[in-house]
Design an enzyme around this catalytic site. Structure first.
Site, short mmCIF file in Angstrom:
data_model
loop_
_atom_site.label_atom_id
_atom_site.label_comp_id
_atom_site.label_asym_id
_atom_site.label_seq_id
_atom_site.Cartn_x
_atom_site.Cartn_y
_atom_site.Cartn_z
N GLU A 98 8.00 6.64 23.16
CA GLU A 98 7.10 7.55 23.12
C GLU A 98 5.60 7.15 22.71
OE1 GLU A 98 6.77 10.80 19.79
OE2 GLU A 98 8.86 10.51 20.64
N ASP A 100 2.19 9.03 21.23
CA ASP A 100 1.33 9.76 20.58
C ASP A 100 -0.28 9.75 20.83
OD1 ASP A 100 4.29 10.68 20.40
OD2 ASP A 100 4.63 9.38 18.23
N GLU A 102 -1.58 12.37 17.96
CA GLU A 102 -1.05 13.33 16.56
C GLU A 102 -2.95 13.81 16.08
OE1 GLU A 102 3.37 12.71 14.93
OE2 GLU A 102 1.64 11.77 13.99
#
Length: 286
Positions: A98, A100, A102
């Site tokens: 993953e 990310d 954020e």
């Protein structure tokens, strides 16, 4: 919106064009992953809503292995403390990969914090945090990932803010086998997102809206033999050309500029969490 080396390029009005020819609707490529009634279409814009009932999210129907994917996003304005908007690509399972972005909500007048993280073979805890050098609520900006056999690069507009090199030689797992979906979401994270959870969501300011104007998926769809570097019948492997194997001198200067001026947390420098520095941090200089 123009896309080169295009395998799939999403541009509004809520259309997705393949090879700059056949156009389809957004729902043919993406689908709400939860709270369908909080995923809103308004003309050329897609919006995700968070209120005291629910957040929302969507994901691509296809999975991708190597390439570049990005989104033009305008973040929640005003007092967004306690909210998180995420743009990420991820595989499934406990040993997932993953990448990310954020975006951690802020109190009015405070800078937005962008937290990035990387999971490889289920191992994460690789957080970095930066301030942005612009107001991400005032206009749309492009947040994207470049991913190939040599490196993962996080971009804000054309500026690289983070690089995760392939360090398998050091025993660090590298994401190269698991196709991933392109996803985004908004949710309540007021137990940790703003000032370590001290600032909670003020629900009188809801709904909180993240807005999307376009996406770019220039990547190989699943079905690829990652070890051989092969692609499917409609694919190409531009991402493994030598020019994409490392940052250019200009990109290295831009990355140094970000790290010197805007980085506020790097797991590589956190000796409390990591008394022994993670192996991928050794010699990581730009």
């Amino acid at each position: 919106m123009a896309c080169l080396r295009m395998q799939s390029c999403f541009f509004f009005i809520l259309t997705l064009c393949f090879w700059a020819s056949n156009c389809v609707e957004f729902n043919d490529i993406f689908e709400p992953s939860w709270a369908t009634d909080h995923v809103m279409y308004e003309g050329e814009l897609l919006k995700l809503k968070l209120d005291n009932v629910s957040g929302a999210g969507f994901a691509s129907k296809a999975t991708y292995l190597f390439g570049k994917t990005g989104a033009q996003i305008k973040l929640v304005p005003g007092d967004s403390a306690g909210t998180v908007t995420a743009f990420y690509i991820s595989s499934e399972g406990t040993l997932h990969d993953e990448f990310d972005f954020e975006f951690l909500g802020n109190a009015s007048g405070e800078p937005y914090i962008v937290q990035t993280n990387i999971y490889s073979n289920g191992t994460g805890n690789r957080e970095q945090r930066i301030y942005l050098w612009f107001d991400p609520t005032a206009d749309f900006h492009t947040y994207s990932f470049l991913w190939n056999h040599n490196q993962v690069v996080f971009f804000v507009d054309s500026v690289p803010i983070r690089v995760f090199p392939n360090n398998e030689r050091l025993g660090v797992p590298y994401p190269k086998k698991q196709p991933m979906k392109v996803s985004s979401s908004i949710w309540n994270a007021d137990n940790w997102a703003t000032q370590g959870g001290r600032l909670k969501i003020n629900w009188s300011h809801s709904p909180f809206i993240s807005t999307y104007k376009s996406f770019d998926i220039d990547a190989n769809e699943s079905g690829v033999n990652a070890e051989s570097g092969g692609v499917n019948e409609n694919g190409s492997k531009w991402w493994d050309m030598p020019s994409y194997s490392k940052l250019s001198p200009l990109q290295r200067r831009m990355l140094r500029w970000v790290h010197r001026n805007y980085i506020i947390y790097d797991y590589c420098n956190d000796s409390t969490r990591f008394p022994t520095s993670p192996p991928e941090c050794a010699g990581l200089r730009f």
